[in-house]
Structure formats: C-alpha cells, structure tokens
Design a protein around this motif. Sequence first.
Motif, short mmCIF file in Angstrom:
data_model
loop_
_atom_site.label_atom_id
_atom_site.label_comp_id
_atom_site.label_asym_id
_atom_site.label_seq_id
_atom_site.Cartn_x
_atom_site.Cartn_y
_atom_site.Cartn_z
N ASP A 57 0.83 -1.21 0.00
CA ASP A 57 0.00 0.00 0.00
C ASP A 57 0.86 1.26 0.00
O ASP A 57 0.56 2.24 -0.71
N LEU A 58 1.94 1.24 0.81
CA LEU A 58 2.83 2.41 0.85
C LEU A 58 3.49 2.64 -0.50
O LEU A 58 3.61 3.78 -0.97
N LYS A 59 3.90 1.55 -1.15
CA LYS A 59 4.54 1.68 -2.45
C LYS A 59 3.56 2.21 -3.49
O LYS A 59 3.90 3.09 -4.31
N SER A 60 2.32 1.68 -3.44
CA SER A 60 1.29 2.16 -4.38
C SER A 60 0.97 3.63 -4.15
O SER A 60 0.75 4.39 -5.10
N SER A 61 0.97 4.03 -2.87
CA SER A 61 0.69 5.43 -2.52
C SER A 61 1.76 6.35 -3.09
O SER A 61 1.46 7.42 -3.63
N LEU A 62 3.01 5.93 -2.97
CA LEU A 62 4.12 6.73 -3.49
C LEU A 62 4.03 6.85 -5.01
O LEU A 62 4.26 7.92 -5.59
N VAL A 63 3.67 5.74 -5.66
CA VAL A 63 3.56 5.75 -7.12
C VAL A 63 2.42 6.66 -7.56
O VAL A 63 2.52 7.42 -8.53
N ALA A 64 1.30 6.59 -6.79
CA ALA A 64 0.13 7.41 -7.13
C ALA A 64 0.44 8.90 -6.99
O ALA A 64 -0.13 9.74 -7.71
N ARG A 65 1.31 9.23 -6.08
CA ARG A 65 1.68 10.63 -5.88
C ARG A 65 2.67 11.12 -6.94
O ARG A 65 3.12 12.27 -6.89
N GLY A 66 3.04 10.26 -7.84
CA GLY A 66 3.95 10.65 -8.92
C GLY A 66 5.40 10.74 -8.50
O GLY A 66 6.20 11.42 -9.15
N ILE A 67 5.77 10.01 -7.41
CA ILE A 67 7.15 10.08 -6.92
C ILE A 67 8.13 9.48 -7.93
O ILE A 67 9.26 9.96 -8.07
N LYS A 68 7.66 8.46 -8.67
CA LYS A 68 8.56 7.82 -9.64
C LYS A 68 8.92 8.80 -10.77
O LYS A 68 10.09 8.86 -11.20
N GLU A 69 7.91 9.54 -11.24
CA GLU A 69 8.20 10.49 -12.31
C GLU A 69 9.15 11.59 -11.84
O GLU A 69 10.07 11.99 -12.58
N GLU A 70 8.93 12.06 -10.61
CA GLU A 70 9.81 13.10 -10.07
C GLU A 70 11.26 12.60 -9.95
O GLU A 70 12.20 13.30 -10.32
N LEU A 71 11.38 11.38 -9.42
CA LEU A 71 12.73 10.82 -9.27
C LEU A 71 13.38 10.57 -10.63
O LEU A 71 14.59 10.78 -10.80
N TYR A 72 12.57 10.12 -11.59
CA TYR A 72 13.12 9.85 -12.93
C TYR A 72 13.68 11.13 -13.53
O TYR A 72 14.79 11.13 -14.10
N GLU A 73 12.93 12.23 -13.45
CA GLU A 73 13.40 13.49 -14.00
C GLU A 73 14.65 13.98 -13.27
O GLU A 73 15.58 14.51 -13.89
#
Length: 474
Positions: A57-73
Amino acid sequence: MGRKSSSNALSLTYGRLQHHSFFRILLFLLGLPVHIITFLLFYLKKQKDPSSSLNSDLKSSLVARGIKEELYEEFKEQYERKHAFFNEKINEEKMTVEINKLVEDRVEKLVSNEMNEIHELNGTKPLTYTTYFLGLLENTAFLIVSFIPGLLMYILLGLYSNAFSKFIFERLIMSIFVITGVSVLVFTILYLSPFDPAANLLGESATKEQMAAFNQMHGLDLPYLNQLWNTIKGIATFDLGASFTGNEDVATSIANKFPVTLMIAIFSLLMAVVIAIPVGIISATRQNSFLDYAFMFIALIGLSIPNFWQGLIFILNFSIKLQWLPATYSPQNWSSIIMPVIVLGTGLTASVARMTRSSVLEIINEDYIITAKAKGLNQRQVLWKHAIGNAMIPIVTVIGLLFGGMLGGAAVTEKVFNISGIGSYIVDKQFIPDIPAIMGGVIYIAITISLVNVLIDILYAFFDPRIKSKMKQL
C-alpha cells in the motif's frame, strides 16, 4: 529454566554472528536442512503478515503521488549533466535502464524508511528471515525437533556462545591452517630436493625401466600439484601410505616411534619446570648473592654443553665406569630413560631458569610491587600474590617454544642413546628422501607443537587477567 537460558544463548549468538558475512553463510550451509523448512514456513507467514500488504500500500501510494516520475526526472538531469561534463555521448536505452534501476532502489528505500517508522511507533519489528529464525531458536520444542538435522550449526553456535570455547576453537582452526602450511612447505622442499629416491634406493646399476617402475608405483611420476594433493589428502585421512624403504606402513611406524620421543620430551619438560622455576625465583629474590651467581653459572654451563657431548660423557661415566645406568634405551628398563631425559632437558632447564630470573627481576621492580610493599605486605605475600603470576607469562611462552624445539631436535639425543624415536626416524629417511616417512614424522611433530601452543594460549588467560577480560569481549 536451564533450557530456556541455553536457547536464549543460541539465539543471541546467532544474531551476533549474522553481522559477519562469513559466519552468516557458514551457519546457513551447516544448517541447510533446517533452513530449507524454516524458510518455507517464513514465506507462508510473510504472505499472511499485515506488514506485507502495508508495504504494498505504501509503495502504491508513493507511485500514485507521482514520486517515480519526479525521481526519474531528477536522475535524468543528473545523468545528462555528468555526460555533458565529460563530453560523452548518451545512449538513450542504457540511460533509461540505469535511471529506472536508481528510481526503484530509491522507492524501496523510501518505503523501507516509512515501514521502520511505523514499526517504531507500534513497538514492533519488521518480519525478516533472521528475526523469524531467532524467534524459533528461543523455542525449546523447535530446538529438540531440529537438533539432528541442524547438529553442525548448533555445535558452532554452542562453541561461539562461550568465550573460552570460542577462543579454543579458533586456536584449533588456526592450528589446522598452520599444519597445512607446514605440509605444503615440507613437501615442496622435498619435491625440489636434488636427491632421487629411485636412484638412491635401487642403486647405480638400476635400469631406466626399473626406476620408471619405482616412480610409477609411488606416484613420483605425477605432476607437482597431483602429488601435493595426494599428500594433503593422505594427511587429512591419516593414510600416510607406505615408506619407500621396506614398504612399511608409515602411520604404523610413526605411531610406534613417536610416543618414545614424546615421553622423553615431557619428562624433560617436567624436570625443567620443577628445577628451573624455583632456581630462577631464588636467584631473582637474592640478586647478586652467592646463590644467584652459582645458579646462573651452572645454567650458563648447561646452555653451552652440546647434547651429543653430554650424552657421551654420561655414558662413559655412569654406564661404563660406574655401571649405574644402561648405556642404551630399553622400553623394559625404566632406568634407561634417566640419562636421555637429563641430556635433553639440560638446555631447557638452563634456558627456563635464566628466563625466570629475568622475568621475576623485571616484575619485582615495577611500581605496583613497590606500592604493595609500602602498604605493609611482606616479601612472600608480594612475591606469590603479585609477582609470580605476571612473571609466568613470558616463562610459559619460552617453555612452549623450547618444547617444540626439543621435539624437533631430539634426533641427536636419540642417536647417542640408540633410541628408536621420531627424531632419528626422520634423520634416517631424509637423505633418500623417503617423502611419505618424512612427511608423516614432520606432521606428527607439527600437530603436537600446535596443540602445545593452544595449551599455552589457554594458560595465558589464567595468568593474565587482561587476556581473560579480552576473551570475554570477543
């Protein structure tokens, strides 16, 4: 209560050893049958563990908040700046793979940090295989059920749960490496020796075919590494093979000869300890007196006399002239061992006496000894309660070193008194060279010396409280 404390000790020891990668792997391999079952049980429990779903759930929450896109950039910008600085061309495919890996690692770390905070607030611990197995080790029923399949692992944990057993075990392991090193070194020297066993034993009249057959029969035609492996394997399995001369079994021959040398060395050591330590203490406490000069003069003479000359003088006087003692050794006559023991032990006695005197003199001039005297303790109390124990540490070291030298150097004494011991056995075989016989004799001596050194290390703990304290911290 006793079972509970022992299981807790195993659990604590297992947890402590998990911090060392070598022991972590070793414990897993030694307890592999147990770990296979417990890992399956852990996997099933992990699936039912609420923290597993919370982790997702925590991982899904982080993904939903767009953390992956921010980190990728963020990582992409860093990647491009680094390549621009070094004027390197960017491979888009490679860049995408590397950045995605960095993003996944960062997300996992963020999830892990949040999970740790949750566990800390709830007063719980994250479920890992190590924590799960530690909990099982505290269960007496689990220990009973898993004792036989995990016997080797539990033996190691038992050894490391006690400071003294750990100390002794590690010294024995070191001794195995020393013995292996000695085996490799001695074999290499014999292998490089210019002596040819086939030529020496078969004689000059031997044909090339006979010499080749001899070398093939004893494995001397094999490459160096093959011969070395066969030798090490034979030592490990106590199968030293057959001697080149007489085709006698080396292990049996050494087993018959070694006890004689060991017995003479032990009696010589006892003679040295009984005589030398009191003499050294008396000389130190009565420094520059007549007794001191007399004892040290006799000790100097004892150090200066060669063994073979002393043995011949003893035979001439006590055997031929006075006829008190037999000139040669006989197992059936106990009095025949007296002269060999005295001859072999003379140098050791003299060395230990001088070392004892020096050590005690150094200790009795220390500040804490002067303080003890100032407090009103008499000389005997100061000597026995404070000085002797500390003075014994270098003395014990010297005794151990000289005992090893006695075993290796007993050949001269054995030759003089016609003793069929291990020293004369090695000397007789070395000019052939009879590789199995020499290797067997040297290894027996190396094993004995290693065990004596382990015993000396143990004695250190009794004489020096600093070493005992350090052992308990290990």
